[in-house]
Design an enzyme around this catalytic site. Structure first.
Site, PDB file in Angstrom:
ATOM      1  N   ARG A  88       0.462  -1.147  -0.575  1.00  0.00           N
ATOM      2  CA  ARG A  88       0.118  -0.007   0.344  1.00  0.00           C
ATOM      3  C   ARG A  88       0.675   1.106  -0.010  1.00  0.00           C
ATOM      4  O   ARG A  88       0.593   2.133  -0.639  1.00  0.00           O
ATOM      5  CB  ARG A  88      -0.904   0.242   1.160  1.00  0.00           C
ATOM      6  CG  ARG A  88      -2.308  -0.811   1.332  1.00  0.00           C
ATOM      7  CD  ARG A  88      -2.998  -0.934   2.316  1.00  0.00           C
ATOM      8  NE  ARG A  88      -2.376  -2.096   3.238  1.00  0.00           N
ATOM      9  CZ  ARG A  88      -2.027  -3.231   3.497  1.00  0.00           C
ATOM     10  NH1 ARG A  88      -1.909  -3.720   2.857  1.00  0.00           N
ATOM     11  NH2 ARG A  88      -1.028  -3.565   4.900  1.00  0.00           N
ATOM     12  N   GLU A 121       6.304 -10.725  13.860  1.00  0.00           N
ATOM     13  CA  GLU A 121       5.064 -11.711  14.904  1.00  0.00           C
ATOM     14  C   GLU A 121       5.019 -12.689  14.515  1.00  0.00           C
ATOM     15  O   GLU A 121       4.839 -13.946  15.613  1.00  0.00           O
ATOM     16  CB  GLU A 121       4.293 -10.902  15.735  1.00  0.00           C
ATOM     17  CG  GLU A 121       2.804 -11.395  14.706  1.00  0.00           C
ATOM     18  CD  GLU A 121       2.914  -9.832  13.514  1.00  0.00           C
ATOM     19  OE1 GLU A 121       2.372  -9.618  12.666  1.00  0.00           O
ATOM     20  OE2 GLU A 121       4.577  -9.143  14.078  1.00  0.00           O
TER      21      GLU A 121
END
Length: 188
Positions: free
Chosen positions: A76, A113
């Site tokens: 994006r 993560e």
């Protein structure tokens, strides 16, 4: 300078810019995995007037003559970078996921993560001392941003600024990037 209002909204380009971004963000629960709330900025990109205002705010913050190229972070960030580059008459350079660029690249890996990722930029993306504005949609933990800033410098560029539309302040990305300044239109 970050401006905070009683609504709890804050941002480095003032309350009205923060409100504009906040009004065009949709929370998508459990995407891309359970427990994650994805911040979808596509409604902002789809609103021509709002998107133009955001691009103008970023350019005003940094100054239209303060950079020679704009780097967009996959994916994006490409949207924002292309608009800024067009508006200021400079080039746009993508930082992509590994294996997407066709020529010799610099690579930087970083922890997520849920694993590890690698970003790349063409080795010849910048000339020595090229002033580069780096932009993305969201700053979370700062891993992607740190890798991108490293890549710009390894490719010969000088980071002139770093901007995001939305900073998830509770995840500590700004602190991870210190002492580099972070410009966020909206921090939550």
């Amino acid at each position: 300078m970050t401006e905070t209002h009683s609504t709890g909204l804050r941002g480095d380009s003032g309350l009205d810019a923060a409100q504009l971004v906040a009004s065009r963000v949709l929370d998508v629960p459990d995407f891309p995995k359970p427990g994650v709330v994805f911040k979808d900025l596509m409604p902002l990109f789809a609103d021509g007037a709002a998107f133009r205002e955001v691009v103008d705010r970023i350019i005003a913050y940094h100054g239209p003559d303060s950079f020679d190229a704009v780097v967009g972070m996959e994916a994006r960030g490409f949207v924002v970078a292309a608009a800024i580059a067009y508006a200021t008459g400079v080039g746009v350079v993508p930082v992509r996921k590994a294996g997407k660029l066709p020529r010799a690249v610099h690579s930087a890996s970083y922890e997520l993560e849920y694993g590890e990722a690698t970003l790349e930029v063409h080795q010849d993306a910048f000339t020595a001392g090229h002033r580069v504005l780096v932009v993305d949609d969201v700053l979370a933990t700062g891993g992607t941003a740190a890798a991108t800033l490293e890549l710009v410098e390894r490719a010969g560029g000088t980071v002139a600024g770093f901007t995001v539309l939305l900073e998830l302040g509770f995840l500590g990305g700004r602190e991870r990037l210190a002492p580099r300044p972070v410009h966020a239109l909206l921090t939550v």
